[in-house]
Design a protein around this motif. Structure first.
Motif, mmCIF file in Angstrom:
data_model
loop_
_atom_site.group_PDB
_atom_site.id
_atom_site.type_symbol
_atom_site.label_atom_id
_atom_site.label_comp_id
_atom_site.label_asym_id
_atom_site.label_seq_id
_atom_site.Cartn_x
_atom_site.Cartn_y
_atom_site.Cartn_z
ATOM 1 N N GLY A 25 2.404 -3.533 12.030
ATOM 2 C CA GLY A 25 3.672 -2.394 11.821
ATOM 3 C C GLY A 25 3.349 -1.291 11.343
ATOM 4 O O GLY A 25 3.934 -0.694 10.506
ATOM 5 N N ASP A 26 1.934 -0.663 12.048
ATOM 6 C CA ASP A 26 1.925 0.445 11.773
ATOM 7 C C ASP A 26 0.951 1.782 12.312
ATOM 8 O O ASP A 26 -0.128 0.826 13.096
ATOM 9 N N SER A 27 1.186 2.847 12.885
ATOM 10 C CA SER A 27 -0.013 3.491 14.342
ATOM 11 C C SER A 27 -0.637 3.839 13.821
ATOM 12 O O SER A 27 -1.953 3.262 15.630
ATOM 13 N N HIS A 28 -1.375 3.109 13.161
ATOM 14 C CA HIS A 28 -3.251 3.826 12.450
ATOM 15 C C HIS A 28 -3.894 1.820 12.640
ATOM 16 O O HIS A 28 -4.789 2.083 11.868
ATOM 17 N N THR A 29 -3.441 1.322 12.928
ATOM 18 C CA THR A 29 -4.069 -0.066 13.254
ATOM 19 C C THR A 29 -4.644 0.536 14.266
ATOM 20 O O THR A 29 -6.107 -0.724 14.817
ATOM 21 N N GLY A 87 6.374 18.331 6.213
ATOM 22 C CA GLY A 87 7.084 17.541 4.503
ATOM 23 C C GLY A 87 6.188 16.025 4.745
ATOM 24 O O GLY A 87 6.605 15.128 3.296
ATOM 25 N N ARG A 88 4.713 15.914 5.424
ATOM 26 C CA ARG A 88 4.279 14.950 5.435
ATOM 27 C C ARG A 88 4.178 14.568 4.027
ATOM 28 O O ARG A 88 4.265 13.334 3.754
ATOM 29 N N GLN A 89 3.605 14.931 3.486
ATOM 30 C CA GLN A 89 2.858 15.105 2.104
ATOM 31 C C GLN A 89 4.033 15.442 0.822
ATOM 32 O O GLN A 89 3.473 16.043 -0.509
ATOM 33 N N ASP A 114 0.923 -1.032 -0.060
ATOM 34 C CA ASP A 114 -0.180 0.209 0.487
ATOM 35 C C ASP A 114 1.106 0.745 -0.069
ATOM 36 O O ASP A 114 0.313 1.789 -0.557
ATOM 37 N N HIS A 115 1.994 1.311 0.506
ATOM 38 C CA HIS A 115 2.363 2.969 0.721
ATOM 39 C C HIS A 115 3.080 3.195 -0.157
ATOM 40 O O HIS A 115 3.300 4.482 -0.744
ATOM 41 N N ASN A 116 3.433 1.964 -0.506
ATOM 42 C CA ASN A 116 4.794 2.307 -2.200
ATOM 43 C C ASN A 116 4.182 2.769 -3.464
ATOM 44 O O ASN A 116 3.959 3.079 -4.322
ATOM 45 N N GLY A 135 -8.946 10.789 0.615
ATOM 46 C CA GLY A 135 -8.183 9.042 0.681
ATOM 47 C C GLY A 135 -7.297 8.503 2.128
ATOM 48 O O GLY A 135 -8.551 9.934 2.711
ATOM 49 N N SER A 136 -6.886 7.736 2.018
ATOM 50 C CA SER A 136 -6.164 6.974 2.802
ATOM 51 C C SER A 136 -7.097 6.300 3.982
ATOM 52 O O SER A 136 -8.419 6.364 3.957
ATOM 53 N N CYS A 137 -6.242 5.581 5.037
ATOM 54 C CA CYS A 137 -6.721 4.597 6.112
ATOM 55 C C CYS A 137 -8.467 5.661 6.543
ATOM 56 O O CYS A 137 -9.109 4.604 7.745
ATOM 57 N N THR A 138 -8.020 6.806 6.986
ATOM 58 C CA THR A 138 -8.873 7.562 7.792
ATOM 59 C C THR A 138 -10.471 8.111 6.613
ATOM 60 O O THR A 138 -11.821 7.185 7.342
ATOM 61 N N SER A 173 -6.692 13.238 5.477
ATOM 62 C CA SER A 173 -5.300 12.054 6.148
ATOM 63 C C SER A 173 -5.200 12.448 7.144
ATOM 64 O O SER A 173 -6.644 12.932 8.060
ATOM 65 N N ASN A 174 -4.601 11.994 8.448
ATOM 66 C CA ASN A 174 -5.047 11.603 9.362
ATOM 67 C C ASN A 174 -3.284 12.857 10.319
ATOM 68 O O ASN A 174 -3.169 13.166 11.693
ATOM 69 N N ARG A 175 -2.401 13.219 9.580
ATOM 70 C CA ARG A 175 -1.169 13.592 10.104
ATOM 71 C C ARG A 175 -0.534 15.192 9.087
ATOM 72 O O ARG A 175 -1.110 15.022 7.776
ATOM 73 N N GLY A 192 -4.858 3.052 -2.674
ATOM 74 C CA GLY A 192 -3.231 2.471 -2.110
ATOM 75 C C GLY A 192 -2.749 3.984 -0.866
ATOM 76 O O GLY A 192 -4.229 4.916 -0.815
ATOM 77 N N CYS A 193 -2.075 4.005 -0.255
ATOM 78 C CA CYS A 193 -1.700 5.084 0.854
ATOM 79 C C CYS A 193 -1.497 6.227 0.272
ATOM 80 O O CYS A 193 -1.903 8.221 0.299
ATOM 81 N N SER A 194 -0.826 6.888 -0.790
ATOM 82 C CA SER A 194 -0.839 7.720 -2.033
ATOM 83 C C SER A 194 -0.184 8.494 -1.789
ATOM 84 O O SER A 194 0.684 8.631 -1.017
ATOM 85 N N MET A 195 -1.264 9.550 -1.371
ATOM 86 C CA MET A 195 -0.474 11.602 -0.609
ATOM 87 C C MET A 195 -0.782 11.677 0.251
ATOM 88 O O MET A 195 0.149 12.654 0.943
ATOM 89 N N CYS A 196 -1.368 10.642 1.031
ATOM 90 C CA CYS A 196 -1.432 10.690 2.622
ATOM 91 C C CYS A 196 0.069 10.834 3.639
ATOM 92 O O CYS A 196 0.312 11.462 4.146
ATOM 93 N N LEU A 197 1.164 9.894 2.729
ATOM 94 C CA LEU A 197 2.373 10.915 3.407
ATOM 95 C C LEU A 197 3.174 10.249 2.021
ATOM 96 O O LEU A 197 4.463 10.846 1.986
ATOM 97 N N GLY A 198 2.809 9.879 0.644
ATOM 98 C CA GLY A 198 3.870 10.575 0.182
ATOM 99 C C GLY A 198 5.440 9.694 -0.256
ATOM 100 O O GLY A 198 5.689 9.532 -0.449
ATOM 101 N N GLY A 243 -4.581 -3.145 -0.969
ATOM 102 C CA GLY A 243 -5.600 -1.781 -0.470
ATOM 103 C C GLY A 243 -4.561 -1.498 0.370
ATOM 104 O O GLY A 243 -3.716 -2.257 0.948
ATOM 105 N N VAL A 244 -5.191 -0.505 1.505
ATOM 106 C CA VAL A 244 -4.575 -0.003 2.221
ATOM 107 C C VAL A 244 -4.460 -0.491 3.727
ATOM 108 O O VAL A 244 -6.132 -0.453 3.218
ATOM 109 N N VAL A 245 -4.006 -1.049 4.304
ATOM 110 C CA VAL A 245 -3.975 -2.667 5.018
ATOM 111 C C VAL A 245 -4.994 -2.458 6.086
ATOM 112 O O VAL A 245 -5.869 -3.422 6.182
ATOM 113 N N HIS A 246 -5.199 -1.232 6.920
ATOM 114 C CA HIS A 246 -6.434 -1.062 7.707
ATOM 115 C C HIS A 246 -7.734 -0.821 7.110
ATOM 116 O O HIS A 246 -8.976 -1.083 7.407
ATOM 117 N N VAL A 247 -7.738 -0.820 5.364
ATOM 118 C CA VAL A 247 -9.022 -0.980 4.931
ATOM 119 C C VAL A 247 -9.585 -1.894 4.223
ATOM 120 O O VAL A 247 -10.597 -2.807 4.156
HETATM 121 S S1 SF4 Z 1 -1.523 6.821 7.360
HETATM 122 FE FE1 SF4 Z 1 -2.049 7.557 5.273
HETATM 123 S S2 SF4 Z 1 0.057 5.909 5.207
HETATM 124 FE FE2 SF4 Z 1 -0.072 5.175 6.584
HETATM 125 S S3 SF4 Z 1 -2.382 3.346 6.066
HETATM 126 FE FE3 SF4 Z 1 -3.256 4.934 6.847
HETATM 127 S S4 SF4 Z 1 -2.851 5.910 4.052
HETATM 128 FE FE4 SF4 Z 1 -0.573 4.642 4.597
#
Ligand code: SF4
Lengths: 197, 474
Positions: free
Chosen positions: B127-131, B434-436, B62-64, B345-348, B428-430, B406-412, B106-110
């Motif tokens: 291994g991702d804080s948005h678990t 420089g996050r995006q 998802d991230h890349n 977009g994003s897992c949020t 997104s959530n952050r 994908g995660c896309s511009m959530c973290l670029g 897709g994004v792991v949390h979706v």
């Molecule tokens: S916060 Fe962004 S980068 Fe992290 S898993 Fe969710 S969509 Fe992907």
């Protein structure tokens, strides 16, 4: 993991609060698949500024980071810990750390020490006035010492023991393999499985 | 004394408890992605270990992953290596993987919830804080570091000291146009980015009970932004209805047994939380961030605050730094902040309900001249559903770009990034510096605010569109 008993070194005062993991190591560094080589990514955006504290000649070779509150917020990336270690830091002091970052640091032998903000202020003043001042982080005595500062700190006994001995968590857990097997045998049959549809 | 929901789930997973040691907790579901797993698999290899429970492990990319030209080789060699490393690791160890191009990618949390793998009363790690997202189902779900990823792969357990518990109770009716995103942004601004530190937050109260699963996921997702390890919501009818019939949901007698257990997963009336926060839903409004951490937010109707107005000197300094980075001045009305990019977009906020909400606003309207809008579904399944409903057409007709999941511009980490100085309204959530993208500026918003902002070119809510008549195309 390398054992940590006591460490003495010069300090870097980082007078910023809420230093998130995206500042410690930006996302594009996370594409690496190894645990080393992250030192150039540490605080990458801020390092562009020659006046940034880490760039100052008098801070070269310093090994103790004295940071503001809420250090390490944000993502779970362990790369943040590796970057600090790759750069040469052995310990980080702050009045408050984000939970995941703290857990990651202790698992890698980077000692994160929680001290009251007044003590952090004292350490900042001391090392700003005299960049050669040394700070000792003593895990045996559970104490941070510097000129005019003797500050006890807390760390739970189990985490401390594992750091002092440099123990590998997985081997420790596998000593209790029979407990895991017993638990597995008692799980509900309706629990999800990723392989059976 | 009664127990809270979090304590019940915890207690049900203790494998071993000993004096002076953290608990050994069993993990029901381990989600993997390409960024935080390579060093963990390496560790297993070096020690000659295998994955203990392949049937409780699943991976996705998802991230890349790029969101354009996904059939072509990935241009960035470092991203490509990371994805190839995951593929090799999953093949070597036998882990189920949904790679780019797969219908379950897709994004792991979706992905976890839509497969029905995320269930009430389970422990879920990644291994991702948005678990924390998965807590919306009454699961105890939290992000872990790579050393812990390796630990779970090898042992299916984690050693953990218990969390403290916090209740965030939201009573009443959310006003029109106020979404789960506004609610959680308001909570974070209220308690601060460190306010949840050490806690599992349970969201409860009548306003929470009325929310859909998607909205509950949005709330639990951002628990980490308040510093909390996890967020949880007690499972109820809404949860069960969402799960029923999903590929990995229990079936037949198992379903009945599961529901009987899930119904016990409620905080007892006499349970005591370590901390409680109460919020009146009626007082909430569309909320946006103005700074560089998610706690620096304000109602859309407010102005950029004066750093001098913060009592705490370190907050005041942080606000000053944030305004400098964001290119904003104190007193500037937030509604007047012009943006050049909108990201949905994003897992949020990358689930079907979010896309529906944004599309409802964009239907028969146009994205403002010169503004770039990216719509990135959270998963391939979400994308397919959106296409079935014709939402992709609504977005493209409005002038937005419809991308691959994908995660896309959530973290670029992929090519979707902000250029230095560019300003985004992002679902997104952050909003970290420089996050995006290096030098990019982020305002966190709901999908509704994102869509209205895209139409008007400045931060706006759907209510602001009422006097801008819909463009009806011939
Ligand atoms: S916060 Fe962004 S980068 Fe992290 S898993 Fe969710 S969509 Fe992907």
């Amino acid at each position: 993991m390398e054992a940590f008993t006591t460490h003495t070194g010069r300090a870097v005062p980082l007078r910023r609060s809420n230093v998130d993991t995206d500042q410690i190591i930006p996302a594009h560094w996370l594409k690496k698949v190894t645990r080393d080589g992250f030192e150039d990514g540490l605080f990458e955006a801020w390092r562009k500024d020659p006046e940034f504290v880490l760039n100052r000649p008098e801070r070269q070779g310093a090994t103790v980071l004295v940071a503001g509150p809420d250090f390490g917020t944000g993502s779970s990336r362990e790369h943040a810990v590796w970057a600090l270690q790759n750069f040469g830091f052995k310990a980080v002091v702050s009045s408050r750390f984000a939970d995941i970052f703290r857990g990651n640091s202790l698992k890698n032998g980077l000692l994160t020490v929680v001290l009251p903000q007044e003590t952090v202020d004292r350490l900042w003043e001391l090392t700003e006035a005299d960049p050669t001042a040394e700070v000792t982080v003593d895990l045996v005595a559970r104490e941070v010492r510097a000129e005019g500062v003797t500050a006890p700190f807390e760390l739970d006994e189990n985490a401390r023991w594992r750091l002092l001995e440099g123990l590998d968590d997985i081997s420790l857990t596998l000593k209790n393999e029979s407990d895991i097997a017993a638990y597995e045998a008692s799980r509900f049959s309706f629990k999800p499985s990723t392989t059976v549809v | 004394m009664g127990r809270t929901l979090a304590e019940k789930v915890w207690d049900d997973h203790v494998v071993r408890r000993a004096e002076g040691e953290p608990d050994l907790l069993f993990i029901d579901l381990h989600l993997l992605h390409e960024v935080t797993s390579p060093q963990a698999f390496d560790g297993l290899r070096k020690a000659g270990r295998k994955v203990r429970r392949l049937d409780l492990t699943i991976a996705t990319e998802d991230h890349n992953t790029p969101t354009l030209d996904i059939d072509k080789p990935i241009a960035d060699p470092v991203s490509r290596t990371q994805l190839e490393t995951l593929r090799k690791n999953c093949a070597d160890f036998g882990v189920r993987l949904h790679p780019l191009g797969d219908v379950e990618q897709g994004v792991v949390h979706v992905v976890g919830p839509q497969l029905g793998l995320t269930q009430p009363g389970t422990t879920v790690v990644c291994g991702d804080s948005h678990t924390s997202t998965h807590g919306a189902f009454g699961a105890l779900a939290f992000g872990i570091g790579t050393s812990q990823v390796e630990h779970v792969l090898a042992t299916q357990t984690l050693t953990m000291a218990p969390f403290k518990t916090m209740a965030v109770t939201v009573e009443g009716e959310l006003p029109e146009d106020v979404t789960a995103k506004d609610l959680i942004l308001a909570v974070i601004t209220k308690i601060g980015t460190g306010g949840g530190q050490g806690y599992v937050i349970e969201y409860r109260g009548s306003a929470i009970e009325k929310l859909s699963m998607e909205a509950r996921m949005t709330i639990c997702n951002m628990s980490i932004e308040a510093g909390a390890r996890a967020g949880m919501i007690a499972p109820d009818r809404t949860t069960f209805d969402y799960l029923r019939g999903r590929p990995h949901a229990p079936q037949g007698d198992d379903w009945d047994a599961a529901v009987a257990y899930w119904e016990t997963l409620r905080t007892d009336d006499d349970a005591v939380f370590d901390h409680e926060v109460v919020i009146d839903a009626a007082e909430l409004a569309p909320f946006v961030t103005w700074g560089t951490n998610p706690g620096q937010g304000a109602p859309l109707s407010a102005s950029v605050p004066d750093p001098a107005s913060f009592a705490d000197p370190s907050e005041s300094y942080a606000a000053e730094k944030a305004l400098e980075y964001m290119g904003l001045r104190a007193g500037q009305p937030l509604r007047e902040v012009a943006v050049d990019t909108v990201f949905v977009g994003s897992c949020t906020n990358g689930r079907i309900e979010d896309l529906r909400a944004a599309a409802a606003i964009l239907r028969d309207r146009k994205v403002a001249e010169g503004l770039r809008m990216l719509v990135v579904p959270g998963s391939v399944r979400v994308a397919l559903q959106a296409v079935e409903e014709g939402l992709d057409k609504v977005f493209t007709a409005a002038g937005a770009e419809w991308r691959h999941a994908g995660c896309s511009m959530c973290l670029g980490m992929n090519p979707d990034q902000l250029a230095p100085g560019e300003r985004a309204a992002s679902t997104s959530n952050r909003n970290f510096e420089g996050r995006q993208g290096k030098g990019g500026r982020t305002h966190l918003v709901s999908p509704q605010v994102a869509a209205a902002t895209a139409v008007l070119g400045h931060l706006a809510s759907p209510a602001d569109l009422s006097d801008a008549p819909a463009l009806v195309e011939a």
